[in-house]
Design an enzyme around this catalytic site. Structure first.
Site, PDB file in Angstrom:
ATOM      1  N   ASP A 268       0.837  -1.086  -0.054  1.00  0.00           N
ATOM      2  CA  ASP A 268      -0.067   0.019  -0.005  1.00  0.00           C
ATOM      3  C   ASP A 268       0.750   1.327  -0.084  1.00  0.00           C
ATOM      4  O   ASP A 268       0.355   2.443  -0.496  1.00  0.00           O
ATOM      5  CB  ASP A 268      -0.952   0.046   1.140  1.00  0.00           C
ATOM      6  CG  ASP A 268      -2.083  -0.991   1.414  1.00  0.00           C
ATOM      7  OD1 ASP A 268      -2.120  -1.639   0.261  1.00  0.00           O
ATOM      8  OD2 ASP A 268      -2.371  -1.602   2.189  1.00  0.00           O
ATOM      9  N   GLY A 269       2.155   1.168   0.649  1.00  0.00           N
ATOM     10  CA  GLY A 269       2.765   2.380   0.642  1.00  0.00           C
ATOM     11  C   GLY A 269       3.263   2.753  -0.684  1.00  0.00           C
ATOM     12  O   GLY A 269       3.439   3.875  -0.889  1.00  0.00           O
ATOM     13  N   ASN A 349      -4.909   8.695   2.655  1.00  0.00           N
ATOM     14  CA  ASN A 349      -5.311   7.920   3.729  1.00  0.00           C
ATOM     15  C   ASN A 349      -5.851   8.754   4.845  1.00  0.00           C
ATOM     16  O   ASN A 349      -7.020   8.825   5.162  1.00  0.00           O
ATOM     17  CB  ASN A 349      -4.112   7.017   4.486  1.00  0.00           C
ATOM     18  CG  ASN A 349      -4.370   5.531   3.867  1.00  0.00           C
ATOM     19  OD1 ASN A 349      -5.103   5.367   3.392  1.00  0.00           O
ATOM     20  ND2 ASN A 349      -3.160   4.691   4.094  1.00  0.00           N
ATOM     21  N   ASP A 379      -5.113  11.196  22.998  1.00  0.00           N
ATOM     22  CA  ASP A 379      -3.960  11.038  22.507  1.00  0.00           C
ATOM     23  C   ASP A 379      -3.714  11.878  21.379  1.00  0.00           C
ATOM     24  O   ASP A 379      -2.767  11.983  20.369  1.00  0.00           O
ATOM     25  CB  ASP A 379      -3.476   9.731  22.311  1.00  0.00           C
ATOM     26  CG  ASP A 379      -2.987   8.924  23.609  1.00  0.00           C
ATOM     27  OD1 ASP A 379      -2.903   9.628  24.568  1.00  0.00           O
ATOM     28  OD2 ASP A 379      -2.820   7.919  23.472  1.00  0.00           O
TER      29      ASP A 379
END
Length: 528
Positions: A268-269, A349, A379
């Protein structure tokens, strides 16, 4: 023979025209619209025109196959009744045919006005006034489009309400089923992106590059780092074509209008990297699964020649993956580092706002179209596209959204509140994220895991849907590819099968008077 299709938005056009003049269509307009949907909007064999009853050939001004004209709304009810009866008789002939040469489909199969009984359909005009009244009483009588994602043909709501006809305010959503790749001229250049630091990708990369150059006569672009790869220097096949390759340097060379087609080899990168390279219009992307997970890479490399050829010939479906336009607005531009990464980026994304190395909770304010929605204490926060909903967001507890759905997902990261659930907002809104005045620390922003920047007090991050999606080529179609990825990569809804009742048939004969010991004894007997 080729099937004839008319534009789906012209379905019942005479009825739609009447709605702009008055509240309800007339009886003649209703029947005319029904017949138009049957003959003018359905996929009908062009050659089947000769098989129509003589009635339709005599009244060619009433029903015209393939002419693109509307059915006349001035025909008498009698002609309509005769035409409808003959139409149903003809439909009966073709209804159960599976062959390509004799299919007679019509839109009434998916309409709530259609009865499953053909005989009843043939007699529907026995009492037109009663049928028309039934049509008005049905709440779901308008024919559906092929996809729920397609724009609704209804423009009026009740006697008074209607959609404002202002192109600046109305968003048109294309039916995903109609998103097919086409080339208005043959593609001549291709960018090949391979996974870095992976020896297993080298041989497929060399095979693909040589085939594209020698068989397809295409100009191949690769990264500059590929040209100097020490592992490829020892490959004689690569060295034979190395001098013919075109190279580029990320961040220095502009690839806009130079690339017709992109092929990714890896995980996917590689697709995320292709999105990063093209910050405006993106060429069609074909991704081969040669990585670890491969949720966004549907193609297998074994028969790459056939698959690439099909794509180059225009035989492929597309998934338009929306991206987010992310802009950082600095309170004081002089304090921002001029050597830092750009503050105007498109992400495929997600954009993540977190507390970075600070031990304190993030305390950030979230605005939607200028209205303060909530303050996020935790967070951090994930703002993702539908494509990104199956990445970081789903690990943080978000739902999974099909990439064709126009939406933005907002997901908190470990919020300091049990009631803070992920939300989905319309794709057209603008989100603004700022540090709360009471925040004890700054925040850090990253775009698709890259270009991390610090968000200081008074700075704001603006996020909205970009007009430049990533056209991802499908291996099968938009639905099959996505659900196959859910099953193969995420093992979605995987569990052991429940046993059939026949395997526990003895237990079904037990009465209410059976003791627990007797039931346990029966179970032990079955297991033995």
């Amino acid at each position: 023979m080729l099937p004839y299709h008319r534009d789906s938005h012209s379905m019942h056009s005479s009825m739609y025209q009447s709605m702009s003049r008055k509240t309800e269509p007339s009886m003649e307009e209703y029947m005319s619209g029904q017949l138009e949907s049957l003959f003018c909007n359905s996929p009908v064999q062009v050659g089947a025109e000769s098989e129509l009853p003589e009635l339709f050939r005599q009244h060619s001004s009433f029903v015209r196959l393939g002419s693109g004209s509307q059915c006349s709304s001035t025909a008498s009810k009698w002609q309509m009744k005769e035409a409808w009866t003959a139409a149903m008789n003809l439909r009966r002939t073709y209804r159960d045919s599976d062959s390509d040469s004799g299919v007679f489909c019509n839109s009434l199969d998916s309409s709530a006005t259609a009865s499953p009984d053909i005989t009843a359909e043939a007699q529907v005009f026995g009492d037109p006034d009663q049928e028309y009244s039934c049509f008005r009483r049905r709440s779901n009588s308008w024919p559906r489009t092929r996809s729920l994602n397609a724009p609704s043909p209804i423009q009026q709501f009740g006697p008074c309400g209607r959609i404002m006809k202002n192109s600046a305010l109305v968003m048109t959503i294309q039916d995903p089923a109609s998103q097919r790749l086409t080339w208005y001229k043959p593609p001549l250049s291709v960018l090949v992106i391979k996974k870095v630091r992976d020896v297993s990708v080298l041989q497929p990369f060399v095979q693909l590059v040589r085939w594209l150059m020698e068989e397809k006569r295409m100009v191949v672009f690769v990264e500059e780092s590929v040209m100097d790869d020490s592992l490829l220097q020892n490959n004689s096949d690569f060295m034979s074509v190395r001098d013919k390759l075109m190279s580029f340097s990320d961040g220095k060379d502009d690839l806009t209008d130079k690339i017709d087609f992109i092929i990714c080899l890896g995980g996917d990168g590689t697709l995320l990297y292709a999105s990063l390279l093209f910050q405006q219009s993106v060429p069609p992307v074909m991704a081969f699964h040669l990585g670890s997970l491969g949720f966004l890479t549907p193609f297998e490399f074994e028969n790459f020649q056939e698959q690439v050829t099909n794509v180059l010939e225009g035989h492929a479906a597309l998934t338009l993956r929306s991206r987010l336009r992310c802009i950082i607005m600095r309170k004081n531009e002089d304090t921002s580092k001029s050597s830092g990464p750009p503050t105007n980026l498109l992400v495929l994304n997600e954009v993540v706002i977190d507390r970075g190395p600070s031990p304190y909770l993030s305390n950030i304010d979230l605005f939607l179209d200028g209205k303060h929605i909530t303050s996020v204490q935790g967070d951090g926060l994930i703002v993702s596209t539908p494509t990104g909903s199956t990445a970081y967001a789903v690990a943080a507890g978000a739902s999974m959204i099909h990439p064709s759905v126009p939406a933005i997902m907002v997901t908190p990261i470990c919020p300091h509140s049990l009631s803070f659930r992920p939300i989905v907002v319309p794709a057209g809104v603008e989100l603004k994220i700022m540090l709360n005045d009471d925040s004890r620390n700054t925040a850090w922003v990253s775009f698709d895991g890259r270009n991390q920047q610090e968000l200081l007090a008074g700075d704001s991050l603006r996020v909205t849907t970009s007009i430049y999606p990533v056209p991802s080529i499908c291996s099968q179609d938009q639905i099959s590819d996505w659900f196959d990825s859910l099953a193969e990569c995420l093992h979605w809804n995987v569990r052991k099968r429940q046993k059939h009742l026949d395997e526990l048939s003895d237990l079904t004969h037990s009465s209410s008077n059976d003791t627990l010991d007797s039931l346990e004894h029966q179970m032990e007997h079955l297991e033995s």
